[in-house]
Scaffold this motif. Structure first.
Motif, mmCIF file in Angstrom:
data_model
loop_
_atom_site.group_PDB
_atom_site.id
_atom_site.type_symbol
_atom_site.label_atom_id
_atom_site.label_comp_id
_atom_site.label_asym_id
_atom_site.label_seq_id
_atom_site.Cartn_x
_atom_site.Cartn_y
_atom_site.Cartn_z
ATOM 1 N N LEU A 24 0.820 -1.212 0.000
ATOM 2 C CA LEU A 24 0.000 0.000 0.000
ATOM 3 C C LEU A 24 0.857 1.267 0.000
ATOM 4 O O LEU A 24 0.329 2.377 0.075
ATOM 5 C CB LEU A 24 -0.908 0.011 1.236
ATOM 6 C CG LEU A 24 -1.941 -1.119 1.336
ATOM 7 C CD1 LEU A 24 -2.694 -1.027 2.661
ATOM 8 C CD2 LEU A 24 -2.914 -1.077 0.166
ATOM 9 N N GLY A 25 2.177 1.069 -0.068
ATOM 10 C CA GLY A 25 3.083 2.213 -0.103
ATOM 11 C C GLY A 25 3.541 2.701 1.250
ATOM 12 O O GLY A 25 4.200 3.742 1.353
ATOM 13 N N GLU A 26 3.215 1.980 2.318
ATOM 14 C CA GLU A 26 3.632 2.360 3.657
ATOM 15 C C GLU A 26 5.045 1.847 3.945
ATOM 16 O O GLU A 26 5.449 0.800 3.436
ATOM 17 C CB GLU A 26 2.672 1.793 4.705
ATOM 18 C CG GLU A 26 1.286 2.385 4.682
ATOM 19 C CD GLU A 26 1.293 3.857 5.063
ATOM 20 O OE1 GLU A 26 1.972 4.208 6.061
ATOM 21 O OE2 GLU A 26 0.629 4.649 4.377
ATOM 22 N N ARG A 30 5.897 0.409 9.726
ATOM 23 C CA ARG A 30 4.492 0.475 10.100
ATOM 24 C C ARG A 30 3.961 -0.895 10.539
ATOM 25 O O ARG A 30 3.026 -0.994 11.328
ATOM 26 C CB ARG A 30 3.657 0.972 8.918
ATOM 27 C CG ARG A 30 3.821 2.451 8.604
ATOM 28 C CD ARG A 30 3.280 3.316 9.721
ATOM 29 N NE ARG A 30 3.109 4.707 9.307
ATOM 30 C CZ ARG A 30 2.856 5.701 10.137
ATOM 31 N NH1 ARG A 30 2.744 5.445 11.445
ATOM 32 N NH2 ARG A 30 2.708 6.934 9.697
ATOM 33 N N ALA A 31 4.571 -1.958 10.007
ATOM 34 C CA ALA A 31 4.136 -3.309 10.377
ATOM 35 C C ALA A 31 4.341 -3.551 11.862
ATOM 36 O O ALA A 31 3.513 -4.192 12.519
ATOM 37 C CB ALA A 31 4.888 -4.346 9.553
ATOM 38 N N VAL A 51 -1.405 6.046 15.503
ATOM 39 C CA VAL A 51 -0.078 6.315 14.944
ATOM 40 C C VAL A 51 -0.138 6.390 13.415
ATOM 41 O O VAL A 51 0.820 6.853 12.787
ATOM 42 C CB VAL A 51 0.950 5.248 15.382
ATOM 43 C CG1 VAL A 51 1.222 5.349 16.866
ATOM 44 C CG2 VAL A 51 0.474 3.852 15.013
ATOM 45 N N PHE A 52 -1.241 5.919 12.839
ATOM 46 C CA PHE A 52 -1.462 6.087 11.402
ATOM 47 C C PHE A 52 -2.258 7.377 11.181
ATOM 48 O O PHE A 52 -3.038 7.796 12.045
ATOM 49 C CB PHE A 52 -2.252 4.902 10.833
ATOM 50 C CG PHE A 52 -1.446 3.638 10.678
ATOM 51 C CD1 PHE A 52 -1.089 3.170 9.429
ATOM 52 C CD2 PHE A 52 -1.036 2.910 11.795
ATOM 53 C CE1 PHE A 52 -0.354 2.003 9.279
ATOM 54 C CE2 PHE A 52 -0.302 1.749 11.658
ATOM 55 C CZ PHE A 52 0.049 1.283 10.392
ATOM 56 N N ARG A 57 -6.454 5.925 7.913
ATOM 57 C CA ARG A 57 -7.432 5.123 8.653
ATOM 58 C C ARG A 57 -8.801 5.185 7.982
ATOM 59 O O ARG A 57 -9.512 4.182 7.897
ATOM 60 C CB ARG A 57 -7.532 5.631 10.096
ATOM 61 C CG ARG A 57 -6.358 5.189 10.973
ATOM 62 C CD ARG A 57 -6.491 5.734 12.368
ATOM 63 N NE ARG A 57 -6.035 7.108 12.452
ATOM 64 C CZ ARG A 57 -6.499 8.010 13.306
ATOM 65 N NH1 ARG A 57 -7.491 7.702 14.130
ATOM 66 N NH2 ARG A 57 -6.020 9.231 13.325
ATOM 67 N N GLU A 58 -9.180 6.336 7.491
ATOM 68 C CA GLU A 58 -10.465 6.463 6.817
ATOM 69 C C GLU A 58 -10.473 5.713 5.494
ATOM 70 O O GLU A 58 -11.485 5.104 5.122
ATOM 71 C CB GLU A 58 -10.786 7.941 6.597
ATOM 72 C CG GLU A 58 -11.094 8.693 7.886
ATOM 73 C CD GLU A 58 -11.329 10.173 7.658
ATOM 74 O OE1 GLU A 58 -11.028 10.656 6.538
ATOM 75 O OE2 GLU A 58 -11.801 10.860 8.591
ATOM 76 N N ALA A 59 -9.336 5.707 4.799
ATOM 77 C CA ALA A 59 -9.250 5.030 3.502
ATOM 78 C C ALA A 59 -9.352 3.516 3.655
ATOM 79 O O ALA A 59 -9.770 2.818 2.725
ATOM 80 C CB ALA A 59 -7.941 5.403 2.807
ATOM 81 N N HIS A 60 -8.972 3.007 4.838
ATOM 82 C CA HIS A 60 -8.961 1.557 5.045
ATOM 83 C C HIS A 60 -9.909 1.142 6.172
ATOM 84 O O HIS A 60 -9.720 0.114 6.814
ATOM 85 C CB HIS A 60 -7.534 1.087 5.349
ATOM 86 C CG HIS A 60 -6.569 1.382 4.238
ATOM 87 N ND1 HIS A 60 -5.830 2.539 4.197
ATOM 88 C CD2 HIS A 60 -6.265 0.680 3.116
ATOM 89 C CE1 HIS A 60 -5.067 2.540 3.107
ATOM 90 N NE2 HIS A 60 -5.328 1.432 2.430
#
Length: 351
Positions: A24-26, A30-31, A51-52, A57-60
């Motif tokens: 997703l480009g992160e 982040r994992a 932390v995101f 968060r809204e997109a996912h």
């Protein structure tokens, strides 16, 4: 949507989470953050992962975490707590948290109901619906851990269902419990009534878990009376497969034996049981019967239980009597049920 994104996040390994996030480009780090929130912070929805970014968060927001809903919580005087959990399809399961001063155990379910139909078990009388998914089993542990506010140390697959009929998900769950929740495999017990070929299949995974085999009778005739499915798997064949398991794993077995008044609790039964298990690297766990409303069995007297134990010990068979916990709230061994709730009482969450 990636293949992982279509699955609940709970039950995914660190590497799988990293693969998904980088796709997703992160950044890879982040994992680590998502893994921590997922397995140690009782995450219910990605909206909580502050932390995101809010935009991310809204997109996912539609990515499922995989948590169930606590429909009912039933505490017992001894500190045991039973949880009725609602699943996404409206089915329900029960799990039990069992605390002591030094440990917190969770009795987890592996199926919705049970197909083995043991005559003295409430689960077997409530019918069978399906296997539980990995996230649905892990959720039980996280639910108990969050409610007690302390780390779970031990897991017993002794709740609803026959774990070895859900072997693939059982194996993955054990890995997640060990690698992601930090629970030692040696602190995980898998209980089975015996399914032909499945004990040997479990041995191939080379786990360090404890296998508990539910005998409940010292001979085939009595075993079939108590466990109808035993007709398809003679006790001699079951014990032969247990011997292969010991040889392949080097692990000691536990044999579980529920004591039923005037059914399988006589001294002759104890002597026959001792003969059956002699030569095994094993331990016998005697379970005084826990009453259920739809079975006409009774628990033996304390004196009868001790007499049975003494016969085994005189035969130099390692044995002990399981301490009963939560029996007055139907939270003890053999008392968990699949429950059907009116449709309006269960509304699935989105996570």
């Amino acid at each position: 949507m990636s293949a992982l994104q279509a699955l609940p996040l709970l039950g995914q390994s660190y590497d799988e989470l990293e693969l998904w996030l980088t796709s997703l480009g992160e950044p890879a780090y982040r994992a680590r953050q998502l893994h921590q929130w997922l397995y140690t912070r009782n995450l219910q929805s990605l909206q909580e992962v502050t932390v995101f970014s809010k935009r991310w968060r809204e997109a996912h927001a539609d990515v499922p975490v995989g948590r169930s809903k606590v429909l009912l919580k039933t505490p017992s005087r001894d500190g045991t707590v039973k949880y009725l959990l609602g699943l996404k399809d409206g089915e329900t399961i029960e799990a039990v948290g069992i605390p002591t001063a030094k440990r917190l155990s969770v009795c987890v379910s592996s199926q919705v109901g049970c197909p083995m139909a043991c005559t003295f078990c409430a689960t077997g009388k409530s019918g069978f619906a399906r296997n539980l998914e990995v996230h649905e089993i892990l959720d039980q542990v996280l639910t108990v851990q969050a409610d007690f506010g302390r780390r779970v140390t031990h897991i017993v697959f002794m709740g609803m269902g026959e774990p070895l009929l859900n072997l693939k998900n059982l194996y993955t769950t054990v890995l997640r419990l060990n690698q992601d929740l930090g629970i030692s495999q040696r602190n995980i017990t898998i209980s089975t009534v015996g399914v032909k070929g499945r004990i040997q299949a479990l041995a191939q995974y080379k786990l360090q878990t404890t296998l508990a085999v539910s005998l409940h009778a010292p001979n085939q005739q009595l075993r079939c009376q108590l466990i109808p499915t035993a007709a398809f798997y003679p006790i001699e064949a079951l014990l032969a497969e247990c011997q292969v398991y010991v040889e392949l794993t080097g692990r000691r077995l536990t044999f579980e034996y529920t004591l039923l008044k005037n059914i399988n609790d006589q001294q002759a039964h104890a002597r026959e049981l001792a003969h059956r298990v002699r030569g095994f690297q094993s331990h016998i766990n005697l379970i005084p019967y826990n009453p259920i409303s739809d079975a006409d069995y009774q628990r033996p007297s304390p004196r009868q239980i001790q007499t049975f134990l003494q016969v085994l010990e005189n035969q130099r068979i390692p044995a002990s009597v399981r301490q009963t916990r939560g029996v007055e709230e139907s939270s003890a061994c053999g008392q968990l049920r699949r429950q059907t709730l009116p449709e309006q009482e269960f509304v699935p969450e989105c996570s």
